[in-house]
Design an enzyme around this catalytic site. Structure first.
Site, PDB file in Angstrom:
ATOM      1  N   ASP A  32      -6.158 122.470  26.570  1.00 39.74           N
ATOM      2  CA  ASP A  32      -5.165 122.621  25.509  1.00 39.74           C
ATOM      3  C   ASP A  32      -5.876 122.585  24.158  1.00 39.74           C
ATOM      4  OD1 ASP A  32      -2.092 122.595  25.054  1.00 39.74           O
ATOM      5  OD2 ASP A  32      -2.867 121.143  23.619  1.00 39.74           O
ATOM      6  N   ASN A  67      -1.298 127.940  12.830  1.00 43.69           N
ATOM      7  CA  ASN A  67      -0.132 128.749  12.462  1.00 43.69           C
ATOM      8  C   ASN A  67       0.394 128.379  11.079  1.00 43.69           C
ATOM      9  OD1 ASN A  67       0.066 130.365  14.778  1.00 43.69           O
ATOM     10  ND2 ASN A  67       1.190 128.789  15.900  1.00 43.69           N
ATOM     11  N   HIS A 123       1.164 133.161  11.844  1.00 43.61           N
ATOM     12  CA  HIS A 123       1.245 133.373  13.289  1.00 43.61           C
ATOM     13  C   HIS A 123       0.365 134.531  13.759  1.00 43.61           C
ATOM     14  CE1 HIS A 123       4.373 130.454  14.306  1.00 43.61           C
ATOM     15  NE2 HIS A 123       4.867 130.704  13.100  1.00 43.61           N
ATOM     16  N   GLU A 128      -0.585 127.306  23.739  1.00 42.11           N
ATOM     17  CA  GLU A 128      -2.027 127.108  23.567  1.00 42.11           C
ATOM     18  C   GLU A 128      -2.660 126.402  24.754  1.00 42.11           C
ATOM     19  OE1 GLU A 128       0.085 123.819  21.133  1.00 42.11           O
ATOM     20  OE2 GLU A 128       0.421 125.908  21.721  1.00 42.11           O
ATOM     21  N   ARG A 170     -19.214 123.261  28.893  1.00 41.46           N
ATOM     22  CA  ARG A 170     -19.579 124.585  28.373  1.00 41.46           C
ATOM     23  C   ARG A 170     -18.406 125.190  27.620  1.00 41.46           C
ATOM     24  NH1 ARG A 170     -21.747 125.799  33.474  1.00 41.46           N
ATOM     25  NH2 ARG A 170     -20.029 127.262  33.829  1.00 41.46           N
TER      26      ARG A 170
END
Length: 290
Positions: free
Chosen positions: A143, A151, A156, A186, A206
């Site tokens: 996340d 935003n 946006h 997200e 990574r």
């Protein structure tokens, strides 16, 4: 919505079980309900198809009739539980068209990664394969941190471009055989084939570093000549098969639980569901979103 299912093997099983080739979430379907068979007819030099009921509880209907075994013809209707299938004989042009439609349905339009529905379908297949072959794999739930600020600060359009690029960065950070998806908003996910806890954490690191180091475009629509960039970080939760769970849905839930622990502990870090099994886990330096 209809989703094409190509018959690429000589036998394709349908049912509720994880090991079914076509898995349907339907309590009226048996674990292994029916099988579609294909054979080459040497006299006509064509492939012929048939369907066999595998002793199901509620039976298999072909064009409204209960069958034990029957040949299949173009346009036949098959009912298994509450699911309706149509058997179609497609030429190469039709097949390519159906595959293109399937790709559009299976992949997120913005990022090109799998949708959550397609991800779960692939994950179930991998879990069944891993179980039968005693192979490990890991699930990552991811996340972006403070994405709302992107935003709010840049608009946006920049937010959408950030999500699009995030999908690309995640895919580049993973190995070729690993599978990544966008769950919506997200939130992203991945499962890593033949990966134990330590390997899963290395892969997660990574991804974390790749996102933190990437300069995302922050060019505003109202001032396209003013090129700008911004940075963002990502939090990741990791769960392992079979250490944490055998059920693929539960693995996702456990990885999600680890993800929220990473959020609570300061973001821009990785958490394993069971740190005692992942000795490499530790706090990672936070990077501020610019």
């Amino acid at each position: 919505m209809a989703v094409p299912i190509p018959l690429e093997r000589s036998q394709v099983t349908i049912g509720r079980a994880l090991e079914a080739d076509v898995r349907i979430n339907d309590q009226r379907a048996s674990r292994l309900h029916a099988r579609i068979n294909s054979n080459h007819d040497t006299l006509t030099d064509e492939t012929v198809y048939s369907i066999t009921d595998l002793g199901s509880t509620n039976g298999t209907l072909l064009n409204g009739d209960l069958i034990t075994e029957a040949p299949l013809s173009d346009g036949d209707k098959i009912v298994i539980g509450d699911n309706l299938f149509r058997f179609d004989m497609l030429d190469e042009i039709d097949r390519e068209f159906q595959q293109q439609i399937h790709r559009l349905l299976a992949h997120d339009e913005l990022t090109g990664l799998l949708t959550s529905k397609s991800f779960f379908s692939e994950l179930r297949r991998e879990a069944a394969r891993a179980h039968s072959e005693a192979r490990p794999f890991c699930v990552l739930m991811m996340d972006l941190d403070h994405f709302k600020e992107v935003n709010d600060t840049y608009g946006h359009l920049v937010g959408s471009k950030t999500l699009e690029k995030t999908g690309h960065v995640i895919k580049q950070a993973l190995r070729a055989g690993d599978v990544a998806a966008r769950f919506g908003g997200e939130e992203f996910a991945a499962f890593l084939l033949d990966a134990n806890y330590a390997q899963g954490l290395v892969a997660a690191e990574r991804v974390r570093v790749a996102i933190a180091d990437h300069e995302f475009s922050a060019t505003r629509q109202d001032s396209p000549d003013a090129a700008a960039t911004h940075r963002i970080t990502i939090s990741i939760g990791v769960a392992a098969f079979p250490d944490d769970a055998m059920d693929p849905i539960q693995l996702v839930e456990l990885a999600d639980s680890a993800l929220y622990r990473a959020k609570r502990d300061g973001r821009n870090r990785i958490c394993a569901y069971r740190p005692s099994l992942a000795m490499t886990e530790g706090p990672l330096p936070a990077r501020r979103t610019s």
